[in-house]
Design a protein around this motif. Structure first.
Motif, mmCIF file in Angstrom:
data_model
loop_
_atom_site.group_PDB
_atom_site.id
_atom_site.type_symbol
_atom_site.label_atom_id
_atom_site.label_comp_id
_atom_site.label_asym_id
_atom_site.label_seq_id
_atom_site.Cartn_x
_atom_site.Cartn_y
_atom_site.Cartn_z
ATOM 1 N N GLU A 119 6.241 3.451 -8.796
ATOM 2 C CA GLU A 119 5.436 2.604 -7.918
ATOM 3 C C GLU A 119 5.769 2.860 -6.449
ATOM 4 O O GLU A 119 4.883 2.828 -5.588
ATOM 5 N N SER A 120 7.031 3.125 -6.163
ATOM 6 C CA SER A 120 7.448 3.401 -4.794
ATOM 7 C C SER A 120 6.870 4.721 -4.295
ATOM 8 O O SER A 120 6.400 4.816 -3.155
ATOM 9 N N LEU A 121 6.897 5.742 -5.150
ATOM 10 C CA LEU A 121 6.378 7.058 -4.759
ATOM 11 C C LEU A 121 4.863 7.029 -4.588
ATOM 12 O O LEU A 121 4.319 7.654 -3.666
ATOM 13 N N ALA A 122 4.186 6.311 -5.488
ATOM 14 C CA ALA A 122 2.723 6.299 -5.474
ATOM 15 C C ALA A 122 2.156 5.307 -4.463
ATOM 16 O O ALA A 122 1.098 5.535 -3.875
ATOM 17 N N GLY A 123 2.842 4.186 -4.302
ATOM 18 C CA GLY A 123 2.303 3.140 -3.449
ATOM 19 C C GLY A 123 1.310 2.261 -4.173
ATOM 20 O O GLY A 123 0.568 1.494 -3.550
ATOM 21 N N PHE A 124 1.296 2.365 -5.502
ATOM 22 C CA PHE A 124 0.402 1.564 -6.330
ATOM 23 C C PHE A 124 1.195 0.940 -7.467
ATOM 24 O O PHE A 124 2.241 1.459 -7.870
ATOM 25 N N LYS A 125 0.660 -0.148 -8.007
ATOM 26 C CA LYS A 125 1.299 -0.813 -9.136
ATOM 27 C C LYS A 125 1.097 0.004 -10.407
ATOM 28 O O LYS A 125 0.050 0.611 -10.619
ATOM 29 N N SER A 126 2.111 0.023 -11.255
ATOM 30 C CA SER A 126 2.018 0.741 -12.522
ATOM 31 C C SER A 126 0.817 0.267 -13.328
ATOM 32 O O SER A 126 0.552 -0.925 -13.430
ATOM 33 N N GLY A 127 0.083 1.222 -13.892
ATOM 34 C CA GLY A 127 -1.130 0.903 -14.647
ATOM 35 C C GLY A 127 -2.388 1.017 -13.817
ATOM 36 O O GLY A 127 -3.496 0.966 -14.343
ATOM 37 N N THR A 128 -2.209 1.171 -12.482
ATOM 38 C CA THR A 128 -3.369 1.301 -11.592
ATOM 39 C C THR A 128 -3.238 2.541 -10.708
ATOM 40 O O THR A 128 -3.967 2.695 -9.728
ATOM 41 N N ILE A 129 -2.304 3.449 -11.043
ATOM 42 C CA ILE A 129 -1.991 4.586 -10.175
ATOM 43 C C ILE A 129 -3.008 5.718 -10.355
ATOM 44 O O ILE A 129 -3.192 6.206 -11.467
ATOM 45 N N PRO A 130 -3.643 6.157 -9.278
ATOM 46 C CA PRO A 130 -4.509 7.330 -9.345
ATOM 47 C C PRO A 130 -3.656 8.600 -9.188
ATOM 48 O O PRO A 130 -2.497 8.516 -8.761
ATOM 49 N N PRO A 131 -4.196 9.774 -9.483
ATOM 50 C CA PRO A 131 -3.411 11.000 -9.338
ATOM 51 C C PRO A 131 -3.348 11.515 -7.902
ATOM 52 O O PRO A 131 -2.664 12.495 -7.635
ATOM 53 N N ILE A 132 -4.041 10.864 -6.986
ATOM 54 C CA ILE A 132 -4.122 11.328 -5.598
ATOM 55 C C ILE A 132 -3.797 10.186 -4.631
ATOM 56 O O ILE A 132 -3.667 9.033 -5.046
ATOM 57 N N CYS A 133 -3.671 10.537 -3.344
ATOM 58 C CA CYS A 133 -3.485 9.542 -2.271
ATOM 59 C C CYS A 133 -2.233 8.700 -2.445
ATOM 60 O O CYS A 133 -2.261 7.471 -2.279
ATOM 61 N N HIS A 134 -1.120 9.333 -2.757
ATOM 62 C CA HIS A 134 0.125 8.601 -2.934
ATOM 63 C C HIS A 134 0.852 8.423 -1.605
ATOM 64 O O HIS A 134 0.621 9.157 -0.648
ATOM 65 N N THR A 135 1.739 7.448 -1.568
ATOM 66 C CA THR A 135 2.549 7.204 -0.380
ATOM 67 C C THR A 135 3.424 8.411 -0.069
ATOM 68 O O THR A 135 3.587 8.796 1.086
ATOM 69 N N THR A 136 4.007 9.006 -1.117
ATOM 70 C CA THR A 136 4.844 10.200 -0.974
ATOM 71 C C THR A 136 4.102 11.408 -1.521
ATOM 72 O O THR A 136 3.578 11.370 -2.638
ATOM 73 N N SER A 137 4.064 12.473 -0.759
ATOM 74 C CA SER A 137 3.383 13.693 -1.188
ATOM 75 C C SER A 137 4.277 14.462 -2.159
ATOM 76 O O SER A 137 5.343 14.956 -1.778
ATOM 77 N N ILE A 138 3.860 14.548 -3.413
ATOM 78 C CA ILE A 138 4.625 15.258 -4.441
ATOM 79 C C ILE A 138 3.675 16.179 -5.215
ATOM 80 O O ILE A 138 2.455 15.997 -5.181
ATOM 81 N N PRO A 139 4.214 17.189 -5.925
ATOM 82 C CA PRO A 139 3.359 18.132 -6.648
ATOM 83 C C PRO A 139 2.516 17.437 -7.717
ATOM 84 O O PRO A 139 2.949 16.459 -8.327
ATOM 85 N N LEU A 140 1.331 17.972 -7.934
ATOM 86 C CA LEU A 140 0.391 17.429 -8.917
ATOM 87 C C LEU A 140 0.010 18.523 -9.894
ATOM 88 O O LEU A 140 -0.419 19.612 -9.496
ATOM 89 N N TYR A 141 0.156 18.230 -11.194
ATOM 90 C CA TYR A 141 -0.272 19.133 -12.252
ATOM 91 C C TYR A 141 -1.477 18.512 -12.955
ATOM 92 O O TYR A 141 -1.390 17.410 -13.490
ATOM 93 N N ILE A 142 -2.603 19.224 -12.932
ATOM 94 C CA ILE A 142 -3.843 18.721 -13.514
ATOM 95 C C ILE A 142 -4.190 19.540 -14.753
ATOM 96 O O ILE A 142 -4.188 20.781 -14.710
ATOM 97 N N ASP A 143 -4.494 18.853 -15.837
ATOM 98 C CA ASP A 143 -4.910 19.548 -17.052
ATOM 99 C C ASP A 143 -6.257 20.220 -16.804
ATOM 100 O O ASP A 143 -7.202 19.599 -16.313
ATOM 101 N N ASP A 144 -6.362 21.498 -17.166
ATOM 102 C CA ASP A 144 -7.559 22.254 -16.825
ATOM 103 C C ASP A 144 -8.825 21.758 -17.522
ATOM 104 O O ASP A 144 -9.940 22.037 -17.069
ATOM 105 N N VAL A 145 -8.673 20.994 -18.616
ATOM 106 C CA VAL A 145 -9.869 20.503 -19.303
ATOM 107 C C VAL A 145 -10.635 19.527 -18.410
ATOM 108 O O VAL A 145 -11.858 19.394 -18.524
ATOM 109 N N ILE A 146 -9.937 18.873 -17.495
ATOM 110 C CA ILE A 146 -10.588 17.929 -16.583
ATOM 111 C C ILE A 146 -11.493 18.657 -15.598
ATOM 112 O O ILE A 146 -12.541 18.152 -15.193
#
Length: 232
Positions: A119-146
């Motif tokens: 929650e601290s890294l994302a800036g969102f409450k658990s269960g409502t976290i999107p994969p983008i626009c986080h408080t802390t910029s960290i690497p993102l791995y996206i499944d290619d089927v998406i």
């Protein structure tokens, strides 16, 4: 209301919608009705931990050092393939490590981050976290089927319980490039396979296998009974 990439507007999206109808206007002003698929995306935040052998007064010990945190994004119905994810993270961890020889004596371990840390890294409450626009910029791995259909709509956490954000996969990828430390698109999930999708031949084979198994069990039981009889 949701603005689609083609300039149309959709109304009344529910959190469990599977598709919506949009309207595409071409250069000549002709309207075409098209369905827009919705991919429900879940976000998980992980920590990559290095296990470093150390020498202490009591002998050899293993010290855990958190190397970095990262995010995975995949469809709600799919599961992370830990083997694939491990290889991907290990590869990028080695690329980011100046002294690769030092990595040879270390082991990499992946685990989900603690809720408070996520929650601290994302800036969102658990269960409502999107994969983008986080408080802390960290690497993102996206499944290619998406990313198979960039015109599809992604249903993401909105930061508020009971509500989703709907955004095209194409736009989500563009935003990710500016808000994430790095974006990696790879196959990293175990795809859910529904039994209803089995072909007739697969179902027939399964039924036949179950029948043969039951007959074999009955045969073995009868054989054991006969061997146990004392013939005078």
């Amino acid at each position: 209301f949701v603005n689609l990439d083609d300039g149309s507007v959709a109304e009344g999206l529910g959190s469990h919608a599977e598709s919506i109808i949009g309207t595409r206007i071409d250069a000549n002003g002709n309207a075409t009705t098209i369905p827009n698929t919705i991919e429900h995306i879940k976000t998980l935040i992980w920590e990559a931990v290095l296990l470093v052998p150390c020498q202490s007064g009591s002998g050899k010990t293993i010290e855990e050092i958190i190397d970095h945190y990262f995010v995975t994004a995949l469809r709600v119905e799919d599961r992370v393939d830990l083997t694939k994810l491990y290889e991907l993270v290990r590869q990028h961890t080695l690329e980011a490590t100046p002294d690769e020889l030092s990595m040879q004596s270390k082991r990499l371990m992946l685990r989900l981050a603690e809720r408070e840390m996520a929650e601290s890294l994302a800036g969102f409450k658990s269960g409502t976290i999107p994969p983008i626009c986080h408080t802390t910029s960290i690497p993102l791995y996206i499944d290619d089927v998406i990313t198979t259909d960039e015109m599809a709509l992604g249903s993401l956490g909105s930061g508020t319980e009971g509500y989703d954000v709907y955004i095209s996969v194409k736009d989500m990828l563009e935003i990710a490039k500016s808000t994430s430390l790095a974006v990696h698109v790879h196959a990293l999930s175990q795809r859910k396979r529904s039994s209803t999708n089995l072909t007739f031949s697969e179902n027939s084979f399964r039924a036949k296998s179950n029948k043969d198994t039951k007959m074999q069990i009955a045969s073995n039981a009868m054989k054991s009974s006969l061997e146990g009889l004392q013939i005078s």
